[in-house]
Write an enzyme that holds these catalytic residues in place. Structure first.
Site, PDB file in Angstrom:
ATOM      1  N   LYS A 190      20.724  31.201  29.394  1.00 46.85           N
ATOM      2  CA  LYS A 190      21.228  31.269  30.762  1.00 46.85           C
ATOM      3  C   LYS A 190      20.395  30.339  31.652  1.00 46.85           C
ATOM      4  CE  LYS A 190      22.741  34.739  34.083  1.00 46.85           C
ATOM      5  NZ  LYS A 190      22.760  36.171  34.406  1.00 46.85           N
ATOM      6  N   HIS A 218      27.218  42.935  24.590  1.00 50.03           N
ATOM      7  CA  HIS A 218      26.075  42.995  25.508  1.00 50.03           C
ATOM      8  C   HIS A 218      25.334  44.328  25.405  1.00 50.03           C
ATOM      9  CE1 HIS A 218      23.999  40.701  28.589  1.00 50.03           C
ATOM     10  NE2 HIS A 218      23.828  41.812  29.283  1.00 50.03           N
ATOM     11  N   ARG A 242      22.219  43.958  23.420  1.00 49.17           N
ATOM     12  CA  ARG A 242      21.079  43.361  24.148  1.00 49.17           C
ATOM     13  C   ARG A 242      20.319  44.446  24.917  1.00 49.17           C
ATOM     14  NH1 ARG A 242      19.050  38.516  26.347  1.00 49.17           N
ATOM     15  NH2 ARG A 242      18.791  38.445  28.607  1.00 49.17           N
ATOM     16  N   TYR A 271      14.310  48.414  32.207  1.00 42.58           N
ATOM     17  CA  TYR A 271      14.205  49.099  30.923  1.00 42.58           C
ATOM     18  C   TYR A 271      13.029  50.084  30.920  1.00 42.58           C
ATOM     19  CZ  TYR A 271      17.594  45.621  29.578  1.00 42.58           C
ATOM     20  OH  TYR A 271      18.728  44.853  29.534  1.00 42.58           O
TER      21      TYR A 271
END
Length: 277
Positions: free
Chosen positions: A162, A225, A228, A260
C-alpha cells in the site's frame, strides 16, 4: 459522466494511490455521479448531503460513509487545485464519525476449521496458509512472483505494498510445505506464485469468490482480509511488540497497529467476565 476530469485525477495521483485506493475511488465516483446525475462542476453541497442521506437510509456503516466521502473530498480538492471549479461542494460537509469498532478476526479453532476445509485443494490450502502466516493483503499476495521468495530464509519481498512501499514478510515451515505442494500440482508456467490458466496471476475477484464459498460451508464469515486481522491478532496474543507487528503489516502509523493491542485487552476482559459468572 465527467470522464476526462476523472481520468486526469487518477493519472495525476497514480504514484500516490495504491491499486486498492484507485479501485475504491473509481467505484465511489461512479456511484456518486450516477446518483447526482450532474456534471462535476454543477454539483452543490445539497447534492452531497442528499447522497450521504440515501446511503444512511441503506444502513451503510459509518466507516463506509467515511471512506466514500473521503474519496469525493479528494476528487473535489483536486478539482480546486487544478482550477476546474470555483467552489468546493464538499468543503462544508462534515465527515461522519467512524464507529470505534475492533477488527473481526478468527479464533484458532476457526482457523483450524478453515485449514481442514481446504486441505484437499493444494491451491486453496496454500492461499489460506500464505494469508494467515504472512499477514499480506490479498492484492499483495496475488502479485508475489516466484523470484520474490527466499525459500532458505523463508522471506517474501513485497515489491509494492500500500502506498508503493516495499517490505519483507516471513512465512512458517508449514506455509513453505503448503506452497511447495501447490507448486508441484501447478499445471501452468508463470512468473507469479498463484497463477491462472493464462500464466497471469489469479484475480482478486476469484479469491474473494472462493472465500465466500468457504464462509457458506463453515457457517462463519471469512474474507481474505480477515486473515490479515487474524495474523495480527494472534501475534498480539503472543505478546509480540506492536512495532514488530507494524513492520510485518507494512503500517506507516503505529496507531493503525495499536488496535490489535486494544483487541487483546477486549479479549482478556471477556475471559475475565466469563470466569466471574
Amino acid at each position: 459522466m465527467n470522464p476526462e476530469v476523472q481520468r486526469s485525477f487518477f493519472n495525476d495521483n497514480k504514484t500516490r494511490f495504491s491499486s486498492e485506493t484507485t479501485r475504491s475511488y473509481e467505484i465511489t465516483l461512479k456511484q456518486f455521479f450516477s446518483f447526482c446525475n450532474k456534471n462535476y462542476d454543477e454539483v452543490r453541497a445539497t447534492d452531497v448531503r442528499a447522497w450521504l442521506a440515501s446511503m444512511e437510509e441503506q444502513e451503510l456503516k459509518p466507516r463506509t460513509l467515511h471512506l466514500k466521502l473521503s474519496a469525493l473530498k479528494s476528487f473535489y480538492h483536486y478539482c480546486m487545485e487544478e482550477n476546474k471549479i470555483k467552489k468546493n461542494p464538499t468543503m462544508t460537509i462534515k465527515t461522519p464519525k467512524k464507529e470505534d469498532s475492533l477488527p473481526y478476526y478468527l479464533s484458532k479453532r476457526q482457523v483450524a476449521l478453515l485449514q481442514e476445509l481446504t486441505r484437499n485443494d493444494p491451491r486453496d490450502r496454500a492461499i489460506v496458509e500464505a494469508l494467515y502466516t504472512t499477514g499480506v493483503r490479498v492484492s499483495e499476495l496475488l502479485h508475489i512472483r516466484l523470484e520474490d521468495i527466499k525459500w532458505e530464509t523463508r522471506q517474501i519481498w513485497i515489491r509494492k505494498g500500500k502506498g508503493n512501499r516495499e517490505r519483507f514478510v516471513l512465512f512458517t515451515h508449514e506455509c513453505s510445505e503448503r506452497l511447495k505442494t501447490y507448486m508441484s500440482f501447478r499445471k501452468h508456467d508463470s512468473p507469479y506464485l498463484f497463477a491462472n490458466n493464462r500464466g497471469g496471476h489469479l484475480s482478486r475477484v476469484f479469491v474473494e469468490k472462493r472465500f465466500k464459498e468457504f464462509s457458506e460451508e463453515l457457517g462463519f464469515k471469512v474474507v481474505p482480509h480477515t486473515m490479515r486481522h487474524t495474523f495480527a491478532a494472534h501475534l498480539a496474543e503472543k505478546k509480540m511488540p506492536p512495532g514488530y507487528i507494524q513492520d510485518l503489516l507494512g503500517h506507516v502509523n503505529i496507531n493503525s497497529t495499536r488496535i490489535y493491542t486494544r483487541l487483546m485487552e477486549h479479549a482478556r476482559k471477556k475471559q475475565y467476565d466469563q470466569f466471574q459468572l
